[in-house]
Design a protein around this motif. Structure first.
Motif, PDB file in Angstrom:
ATOM      1  N   GLN A 296       0.809  -1.211   0.000  1.00 54.33           N
ATOM      2  CA  GLN A 296       0.000   0.000   0.000  1.00 54.33           C
ATOM      3  C   GLN A 296       0.846   1.267   0.000  1.00 54.33           C
ATOM      4  O   GLN A 296       0.337   2.346  -0.282  1.00 54.33           O
ATOM      5  CB  GLN A 296      -0.932   0.020   1.223  1.00 54.33           C
ATOM      6  N   VAL A 297       2.139   1.123   0.298  1.00 53.22           N
ATOM      7  CA  VAL A 297       3.005   2.298   0.425  1.00 53.22           C
ATOM      8  C   VAL A 297       3.687   2.583  -0.900  1.00 53.22           C
ATOM      9  O   VAL A 297       4.416   1.737  -1.439  1.00 53.22           O
ATOM     10  CB  VAL A 297       4.058   2.075   1.534  1.00 53.22           C
ATOM     11  N   ASP A 298       3.448   3.775  -1.441  1.00 55.95           N
ATOM     12  CA  ASP A 298       4.107   4.235  -2.663  1.00 55.95           C
ATOM     13  C   ASP A 298       5.226   5.186  -2.259  1.00 55.95           C
ATOM     14  O   ASP A 298       4.987   6.336  -1.877  1.00 55.95           O
ATOM     15  CB  ASP A 298       3.105   4.938  -3.576  1.00 55.95           C
ATOM     16  N   LEU A 299       6.474   4.701  -2.338  1.00 58.68           N
ATOM     17  CA  LEU A 299       7.606   5.500  -1.881  1.00 58.68           C
ATOM     18  C   LEU A 299       7.871   6.713  -2.756  1.00 58.68           C
ATOM     19  O   LEU A 299       8.426   7.717  -2.293  1.00 58.68           O
ATOM     20  CB  LEU A 299       8.863   4.626  -1.829  1.00 58.68           C
ATOM     21  N   PHE A 300       7.484   6.634  -4.047  1.00 59.96           N
ATOM     22  CA  PHE A 300       7.780   7.744  -4.966  1.00 59.96           C
ATOM     23  C   PHE A 300       6.821   8.908  -4.756  1.00 59.96           C
ATOM     24  O   PHE A 300       7.235  10.064  -4.709  1.00 59.96           O
ATOM     25  CB  PHE A 300       7.729   7.244  -6.410  1.00 59.96           C
ATOM     26  N   SER A 301       5.547   8.609  -4.645  1.00 60.89           N
ATOM     27  CA  SER A 301       4.564   9.685  -4.453  1.00 60.89           C
ATOM     28  C   SER A 301       4.288   9.964  -2.982  1.00 60.89           C
ATOM     29  O   SER A 301       3.579  10.914  -2.655  1.00 60.89           O
ATOM     30  CB  SER A 301       3.245   9.325  -5.139  1.00 60.89           C
ATOM     31  N   ARG A 302       4.842   9.113  -2.107  1.00 57.35           N
ATOM     32  CA  ARG A 302       4.655   9.253  -0.664  1.00 57.35           C
ATOM     33  C   ARG A 302       3.177   9.245  -0.294  1.00 57.35           C
ATOM     34  O   ARG A 302       2.694  10.070   0.468  1.00 57.35           O
ATOM     35  CB  ARG A 302       5.326  10.515  -0.138  1.00 57.35           C
ATOM     36  N   THR A 303       2.477   8.292  -0.876  1.00 51.48           N
ATOM     37  CA  THR A 303       1.052   8.146  -0.608  1.00 51.48           C
ATOM     38  C   THR A 303       0.760   6.725  -0.150  1.00 51.48           C
ATOM     39  O   THR A 303       1.581   5.821  -0.311  1.00 51.48           O
ATOM     40  CB  THR A 303       0.209   8.468  -1.853  1.00 51.48           C
ATOM     41  N   ILE A 304      -0.428   6.535   0.395  1.00 47.74           N
ATOM     42  CA  ILE A 304      -0.894   5.239   0.851  1.00 47.74           C
ATOM     43  C   ILE A 304      -2.080   4.822   0.004  1.00 47.74           C
ATOM     44  O   ILE A 304      -3.101   5.521  -0.048  1.00 47.74           O
ATOM     45  CB  ILE A 304      -1.291   5.278   2.340  1.00 47.74           C
ATOM     46  N   ASN A 305      -1.962   3.701  -0.691  1.00 50.55           N
ATOM     47  CA  ASN A 305      -3.083   3.184  -1.474  1.00 50.55           C
ATOM     48  C   ASN A 305      -4.117   2.544  -0.553  1.00 50.55           C
ATOM     49  O   ASN A 305      -3.792   2.028   0.514  1.00 50.55           O
ATOM     50  CB  ASN A 305      -2.586   2.148  -2.491  1.00 50.55           C
ATOM     51  N   GLN A 306      -5.359   2.564  -0.990  1.00 49.24           N
ATOM     52  CA  GLN A 306      -6.445   2.030  -0.173  1.00 49.24           C
ATOM     53  C   GLN A 306      -6.582   0.515  -0.284  1.00 49.24           C
ATOM     54  O   GLN A 306      -7.137  -0.126   0.600  1.00 49.24           O
ATOM     55  CB  GLN A 306      -7.768   2.696  -0.569  1.00 49.24           C
ATOM     56  N   SER A 307      -6.085  -0.066  -1.358  1.00 52.66           N
ATOM     57  CA  SER A 307      -6.261  -1.506  -1.575  1.00 52.66           C
ATOM     58  C   SER A 307      -4.951  -2.244  -1.328  1.00 52.66           C
ATOM     59  O   SER A 307      -3.862  -1.694  -1.427  1.00 52.66           O
ATOM     60  CB  SER A 307      -6.733  -1.763  -3.015  1.00 52.66           C
ATOM     61  N   THR A 308      -5.087  -3.534  -1.012  1.00 54.50           N
ATOM     62  CA  THR A 308      -3.937  -4.395  -0.770  1.00 54.50           C
ATOM     63  C   THR A 308      -4.266  -5.807  -1.245  1.00 54.50           C
ATOM     64  O   THR A 308      -5.434  -6.215  -1.271  1.00 54.50           O
ATOM     65  CB  THR A 308      -3.575  -4.425   0.726  1.00 54.50           C
TER      66      THR A 308
END
Length: 329
Positions: free
Chosen positions: A128-140
Protein backbone atom coordinates in the motif's frame (compact mmCIF):
# COMPACT_ATOMS: atom_id res chain seq x y z
CA UNK A 1 9.02 -2.75 10.02
CA UNK A 2 10.55 -6.21 10.51
CA UNK A 3 8.35 -9.29 10.62
CA UNK A 4 9.26 -12.57 12.28
CA UNK A 5 7.69 -16.02 12.18
CA UNK A 6 6.51 -15.68 15.77
CA UNK A 7 4.97 -12.85 17.73
CA UNK A 8 5.08 -12.55 21.51
CA UNK A 9 2.70 -10.42 23.54
CA UNK A 10 3.56 -8.41 26.63
CA UNK A 11 1.39 -7.56 29.63
CA UNK A 12 0.35 -4.07 30.58
CA UNK A 13 1.96 -2.78 33.77
CA UNK A 14 1.12 -0.34 36.55
CA UNK A 15 3.69 2.01 38.06
CA UNK A 16 1.74 1.84 41.33
CA UNK A 17 2.08 -1.94 41.40
CA UNK A 18 1.35 -2.30 45.12
CA UNK A 19 -1.88 -0.35 44.61
CA UNK A 20 -2.93 -3.21 42.29
CA UNK A 21 -1.81 -6.15 44.46
CA UNK A 22 -3.67 -8.96 42.70
CA UNK A 23 -1.99 -8.03 39.41
CA UNK A 24 1.37 -8.32 41.19
CA UNK A 25 1.10 -11.55 43.17
CA UNK A 26 -1.83 -13.88 43.96
CA UNK A 27 -0.27 -14.43 47.41
CA UNK A 28 -1.11 -10.79 48.23
CA UNK A 29 -4.79 -11.71 48.30
CA UNK A 30 -5.98 -10.70 51.76
CA UNK A 31 -2.50 -9.45 52.68
CA UNK A 32 -3.83 -6.51 54.72
CA UNK A 33 -5.98 -8.97 56.70
CA UNK A 34 -8.86 -6.59 56.02
CA UNK A 35 -11.54 -6.39 53.38
CA UNK A 36 -10.29 -4.24 50.51
CA UNK A 37 -11.80 -2.72 47.39
CA UNK A 38 -9.72 -0.86 44.80
CA UNK A 39 -9.69 0.59 41.29
CA UNK A 40 -6.78 1.63 39.05
CA UNK A 41 -6.55 3.61 35.83
CA UNK A 42 -3.49 4.22 33.62
CA UNK A 43 -3.21 6.35 30.49
CA UNK A 44 0.06 5.71 28.67
CA UNK A 45 1.64 7.94 25.99
CA UNK A 46 -1.17 10.54 25.78
CA UNK A 47 0.95 12.68 23.45
CA UNK A 48 0.73 10.17 20.59
CA UNK A 49 -2.16 9.88 18.16
CA UNK A 50 -2.96 6.42 19.53
CA UNK A 51 -2.50 5.76 23.22
CA UNK A 52 -3.02 2.90 25.66
CA UNK A 53 -5.55 2.75 28.50
CA UNK A 54 -5.83 0.23 31.31
CA UNK A 55 -8.61 -0.17 33.87
CA UNK A 56 -8.60 -2.49 36.86
CA UNK A 57 -10.93 -3.17 39.80
CA UNK A 58 -10.59 -5.74 42.58
CA UNK A 59 -11.98 -6.90 45.90
CA UNK A 60 -10.34 -9.21 48.43
CA UNK A 61 -11.15 -10.41 51.94
CA UNK A 62 -9.23 -12.27 54.65
CA UNK A 63 -10.84 -14.98 56.77
CA UNK A 64 -9.25 -15.53 60.17
CA UNK A 65 -11.12 -18.78 60.67
CA UNK A 66 -9.77 -20.27 57.42
CA UNK A 67 -6.44 -18.39 57.46
CA UNK A 68 -7.22 -17.67 53.82
CA UNK A 69 -7.67 -14.76 51.47
CA UNK A 70 -10.30 -14.63 48.72
CA UNK A 71 -10.39 -12.15 45.86
CA UNK A 72 -11.78 -11.22 42.46
CA UNK A 73 -10.11 -9.00 39.83
CA UNK A 74 -11.44 -7.42 36.62
CA UNK A 75 -9.07 -5.87 34.06
CA UNK A 76 -9.61 -4.10 30.75
CA UNK A 77 -6.83 -2.99 28.38
CA UNK A 78 -7.46 -0.90 25.27
CA UNK A 79 -5.03 -0.09 22.46
CA UNK A 80 -6.45 2.72 20.32
CA UNK A 81 -4.82 2.12 16.92
CA UNK A 82 -6.21 -1.36 16.23
CA UNK A 83 -9.03 -0.92 18.76
CA UNK A 84 -7.64 -3.99 20.46
CA UNK A 85 -9.48 -4.76 23.68
CA UNK A 86 -8.53 -7.37 26.24
CA UNK A 87 -10.84 -7.93 29.20
CA UNK A 88 -10.52 -10.55 31.89
CA UNK A 89 -11.98 -11.65 35.19
CA UNK A 90 -9.96 -13.71 37.69
CA UNK A 91 -10.58 -15.36 41.02
CA UNK A 92 -7.88 -15.64 43.69
CA UNK A 93 -7.16 -17.71 46.76
CA UNK A 94 -4.27 -17.53 49.23
CA UNK A 95 -3.38 -19.42 52.39
CA UNK A 96 -1.44 -17.94 55.31
CA UNK A 97 0.94 -20.29 57.11
CA UNK A 98 2.53 -19.03 60.34
CA UNK A 99 6.21 -19.98 60.46
CA UNK A 100 6.90 -18.36 63.83
CA UNK A 101 5.62 -15.58 66.04
CA UNK A 102 6.87 -12.97 63.55
CA UNK A 103 7.21 -14.74 60.19
CA UNK A 104 4.48 -15.93 57.82
CA UNK A 105 4.41 -17.67 54.46
CA UNK A 106 1.59 -17.08 51.98
CA UNK A 107 0.85 -19.16 48.90
CA UNK A 108 -1.74 -18.02 46.35
CA UNK A 109 -3.29 -19.04 43.05
CA UNK A 110 -5.26 -17.38 40.27
CA UNK A 111 -7.69 -18.72 37.68
CA UNK A 112 -9.25 -16.40 35.14
CA UNK A 113 -10.99 -16.06 31.82
CA UNK A 114 -9.90 -13.45 29.26
CA UNK A 115 -11.57 -12.24 26.07
CA UNK A 116 -9.91 -10.36 23.21
CA UNK A 117 -11.26 -8.39 20.30
CA UNK A 118 -9.72 -6.14 17.64
CA UNK A 119 -10.34 -4.32 14.38
CA UNK A 120 -7.69 -4.66 11.69
CA UNK A 121 -9.01 -1.86 9.45
CA UNK A 122 -6.11 0.47 10.31
CA UNK A 123 -3.34 -1.96 9.35
CA UNK A 124 -1.10 -0.81 6.48
CA UNK A 125 0.70 -3.45 4.41
CA UNK A 126 3.85 -3.02 2.34
CA UNK A 127 2.14 -3.00 -1.06
CA UNK A 128 0.00 0.00 0.00
CA UNK A 129 3.00 2.30 0.43
CA UNK A 130 4.11 4.23 -2.66
CA UNK A 131 7.61 5.50 -1.88
CA UNK A 132 7.78 7.74 -4.97
CA UNK A 133 4.56 9.68 -4.45
CA UNK A 134 4.66 9.25 -0.66
CA UNK A 135 1.05 8.15 -0.61
CA UNK A 136 -0.89 5.24 0.85
CA UNK A 137 -3.08 3.18 -1.47
CA UNK A 138 -6.44 2.03 -0.17
CA UNK A 139 -6.26 -1.51 -1.58
CA UNK A 140 -3.94 -4.40 -0.77
CA UNK A 141 -3.44 -7.91 -2.08
CA UNK A 142 -2.91 -9.21 1.46
CA UNK A 143 -5.77 -11.08 2.99
CA UNK A 144 -7.12 -9.33 6.09
CA UNK A 145 -8.74 -11.98 8.28
CA UNK A 146 -12.12 -11.56 9.88
CA UNK A 147 -10.96 -11.56 13.45
CA UNK A 148 -13.72 -12.77 15.73
CA UNK A 149 -13.56 -12.15 19.50
CA UNK A 150 -12.37 -15.19 21.41
CA UNK A 151 -11.54 -16.18 24.99
CA UNK A 152 -8.99 -18.26 26.83
CA UNK A 153 -8.22 -19.64 30.29
CA UNK A 154 -5.46 -17.93 32.27
CA UNK A 155 -3.65 -19.40 35.31
CA UNK A 156 -1.09 -18.04 37.77
CA UNK A 157 0.39 -18.56 41.22
CA UNK A 158 2.59 -16.74 43.73
CA UNK A 159 4.34 -16.96 47.10
CA UNK A 160 5.24 -14.43 49.77
CA UNK A 161 7.33 -14.65 52.95
CA UNK A 162 7.25 -11.76 55.40
CA UNK A 163 7.31 -10.36 58.89
CA UNK A 164 5.98 -7.02 60.08
CA UNK A 165 8.60 -4.93 58.24
CA UNK A 166 10.28 -7.15 55.61
CA UNK A 167 8.81 -9.13 52.72
CA UNK A 168 9.94 -11.01 49.63
CA UNK A 169 7.65 -12.51 47.02
CA UNK A 170 7.61 -14.20 43.62
CA UNK A 171 4.80 -14.77 41.13
CA UNK A 172 4.16 -16.28 37.71
CA UNK A 173 1.21 -15.48 35.43
CA UNK A 174 0.04 -17.17 32.20
CA UNK A 175 1.65 -20.45 33.21
CA UNK A 176 -0.63 -22.25 30.71
CA UNK A 177 0.70 -19.97 27.89
CA UNK A 178 -2.63 -19.14 26.19
CA UNK A 179 -2.76 -18.68 22.42
CA UNK A 180 -3.11 -15.03 21.33
CA UNK A 181 -2.91 -15.44 17.57
CA UNK A 182 -5.42 -13.76 15.25
CA UNK A 183 -5.56 -17.15 13.52
CA UNK A 184 -7.02 -19.81 15.88
CA UNK A 185 -5.00 -22.62 14.28
CA UNK A 186 -1.70 -20.81 14.73
CA UNK A 187 0.36 -22.63 17.35
CA UNK A 188 3.12 -20.05 17.78
CA UNK A 189 1.20 -16.92 18.78
CA UNK A 190 1.30 -17.54 22.54
CA UNK A 191 1.46 -15.29 25.58
CA UNK A 192 4.74 -15.99 27.40
CA UNK A 193 4.87 -16.62 31.12
CA UNK A 194 5.38 -13.43 33.09
CA UNK A 195 7.26 -13.90 36.34
CA UNK A 196 8.16 -11.36 38.96
CA UNK A 197 10.37 -11.09 42.03
CA UNK A 198 9.50 -8.26 44.40
CA UNK A 199 10.12 -7.20 47.96
CA UNK A 200 10.80 -4.37 50.31
CA UNK A 201 11.55 -3.10 53.75
CA UNK A 202 9.72 -0.55 55.87
CA UNK A 203 10.92 1.16 59.01
CA UNK A 204 9.05 3.53 61.33
CA UNK A 205 9.88 7.19 61.77
CA UNK A 206 7.95 7.68 65.00
CA UNK A 207 4.47 8.91 65.85
CA UNK A 208 3.17 12.45 65.57
CA UNK A 209 -0.02 13.98 66.94
CA UNK A 210 -2.14 16.10 64.62
CA UNK A 211 -5.30 17.68 65.99
CA UNK A 212 -5.58 15.04 68.70
CA UNK A 213 -5.02 12.06 66.34
CA UNK A 214 -1.94 9.85 66.19
CA UNK A 215 -0.21 9.06 62.89
CA UNK A 216 2.53 6.48 62.46
CA UNK A 217 5.11 7.77 59.99
CA UNK A 218 7.33 5.40 58.03
CA UNK A 219 9.56 4.99 54.98
CA UNK A 220 9.37 2.00 52.64
CA UNK A 221 12.05 0.85 50.19
CA UNK A 222 10.81 -1.48 47.47
CA UNK A 223 11.68 -3.21 44.20
CA UNK A 224 9.93 -5.23 41.51
CA UNK A 225 11.73 -7.19 38.79
CA UNK A 226 9.65 -8.57 35.91
CA UNK A 227 10.54 -10.82 33.00
CA UNK A 228 8.31 -11.75 30.07
CA UNK A 229 10.32 -13.24 27.25
CA UNK A 230 12.17 -11.41 25.78
CA UNK A 231 11.38 -8.31 27.87
CA UNK A 232 12.60 -7.48 31.34
CA UNK A 233 12.02 -4.54 33.64
CA UNK A 234 13.17 -3.39 37.06
CA UNK A 235 11.34 -0.89 39.27
CA UNK A 236 13.02 0.47 42.39
CA UNK A 237 11.72 3.21 44.62
CA UNK A 238 11.05 4.71 48.01
CA UNK A 239 7.78 5.86 49.53
CA UNK A 240 7.17 7.85 52.67
CA UNK A 241 4.06 8.18 54.82
CA UNK A 242 4.05 11.34 56.93
CA UNK A 243 0.78 12.02 58.65
CA UNK A 244 -1.87 11.60 55.97
CA UNK A 245 0.45 12.39 53.05
CA UNK A 246 2.21 9.81 50.87
CA UNK A 247 5.16 10.80 48.68
CA UNK A 248 7.39 8.65 46.55
CA UNK A 249 10.07 8.49 43.89
CA UNK A 250 10.87 5.55 41.62
CA UNK A 251 13.03 4.51 38.69
CA UNK A 252 12.23 2.02 35.93
CA UNK A 253 14.91 0.50 33.72
CA UNK A 254 17.98 -1.73 33.64
CA UNK A 255 21.00 0.43 32.68
CA UNK A 256 23.54 -1.20 30.39
CA UNK A 257 21.47 -4.21 29.36
CA UNK A 258 22.94 -5.79 26.21
CA UNK A 259 25.38 -2.87 25.98
CA UNK A 260 22.47 -0.49 25.42
CA UNK A 261 21.01 1.94 27.97
CA UNK A 262 17.60 0.85 29.20
CA UNK A 263 16.47 3.83 31.26
CA UNK A 264 12.74 4.14 30.84
CA UNK A 265 11.19 6.47 33.42
CA UNK A 266 11.43 8.45 36.62
CA UNK A 267 8.18 7.92 38.54
CA UNK A 268 6.74 10.61 40.80
CA UNK A 269 4.06 9.58 43.31
CA UNK A 270 1.74 11.56 45.56
CA UNK A 271 -1.21 10.34 47.62
CA UNK A 272 -3.30 10.66 50.76
CA UNK A 273 -4.02 8.02 53.41
CA UNK A 274 -7.27 8.93 55.16
CA UNK A 275 -8.12 7.61 58.65
CA UNK A 276 -11.39 6.11 57.37
CA UNK A 277 -9.38 3.51 55.41
CA UNK A 278 -9.36 5.29 52.05
CA UNK A 279 -6.15 5.71 50.03
CA UNK A 280 -5.97 7.85 46.88
CA UNK A 281 -2.82 8.00 44.75
CA UNK A 282 -1.52 9.67 41.61
CA UNK A 283 1.70 9.02 39.73
CA UNK A 284 3.37 10.38 36.61
CA UNK A 285 6.00 8.59 34.53
CA UNK A 286 8.60 11.06 33.30
CA UNK A 287 10.17 9.20 30.39
CA UNK A 288 13.95 9.30 29.96
CA UNK A 289 14.06 7.74 26.49
CA UNK A 290 14.09 9.78 23.28
CA UNK A 291 10.40 9.10 22.68
CA UNK A 292 9.55 10.69 26.03
CA UNK A 293 8.98 14.28 24.88
CA UNK A 294 6.56 13.21 22.16
CA UNK A 295 4.77 10.49 24.13
CA UNK A 296 4.34 12.69 27.24
CA UNK A 297 4.85 9.87 29.71
CA UNK A 298 1.97 8.21 31.53
CA UNK A 299 -0.62 9.19 34.11
CA UNK A 300 -1.94 6.78 36.70
CA UNK A 301 -4.62 7.07 39.40
CA UNK A 302 -5.45 4.57 42.14
CA UNK A 303 -8.17 4.38 44.76
CA UNK A 304 -8.82 1.80 47.46
CA UNK A 305 -10.96 1.45 50.54
CA UNK A 306 -10.03 -0.92 53.36
CA UNK A 307 -12.30 -1.95 56.21
CA UNK A 308 -12.79 -4.73 58.75
CA UNK A 309 -15.85 -6.92 58.27
CA UNK A 310 -17.69 -8.11 61.35
CA UNK A 311 -17.11 -7.29 65.01
CA UNK A 312 -13.40 -7.41 65.96
CA UNK A 313 -14.38 -7.89 69.62
CA UNK A 314 -16.06 -11.20 68.81
CA UNK A 315 -12.70 -12.88 68.29
CA UNK A 316 -9.19 -12.44 69.60
CA UNK A 317 -7.77 -10.85 66.48
CA UNK A 318 -4.16 -9.82 66.62
CA UNK A 319 -2.97 -6.50 65.22
CA UNK A 320 -2.62 -6.08 61.49
CA UNK A 321 0.66 -7.20 59.92
CA UNK A 322 2.25 -5.77 56.78
CA UNK A 323 0.93 -2.32 57.64
CA UNK A 324 2.81 -0.87 54.66
CA UNK A 325 0.30 -2.51 52.30
CA UNK A 326 -2.42 -0.40 53.90
CA UNK A 327 -1.06 2.72 52.18
CA UNK A 328 1.71 1.74 49.74
CA UNK A 329 1.27 2.60 46.07
Amino acid sequence: MLFAWTAKGQDFHFSQFYASPLNLNPALTGSTELSRFGVNYRKQWPGLSYDFNAYSAYFDHYSYDLKSGFGVLVNSFQEANMQMNTSDISFFYSYNLSLSEDWSFRLGGQAGYARRSARLDNLIFGDQVDLFSRTINQSTIDQIPDFEPYGYLDLGFGALVHNEHLWLGASAYHINRPNLSFFPDNEVGFLPVKWSVHGGFSFPLGTNNYFGSKFDNQITLLFNYKNQNPFQQLDIGAQMLYGNVIGGLGFRGIPGTRNMPNQDSIILLLGVNLPIGMVIGYSYDFMLSEIGSAAQGAHEVSFRYQFLMGDPKSRNQRSRILKCFNFMM
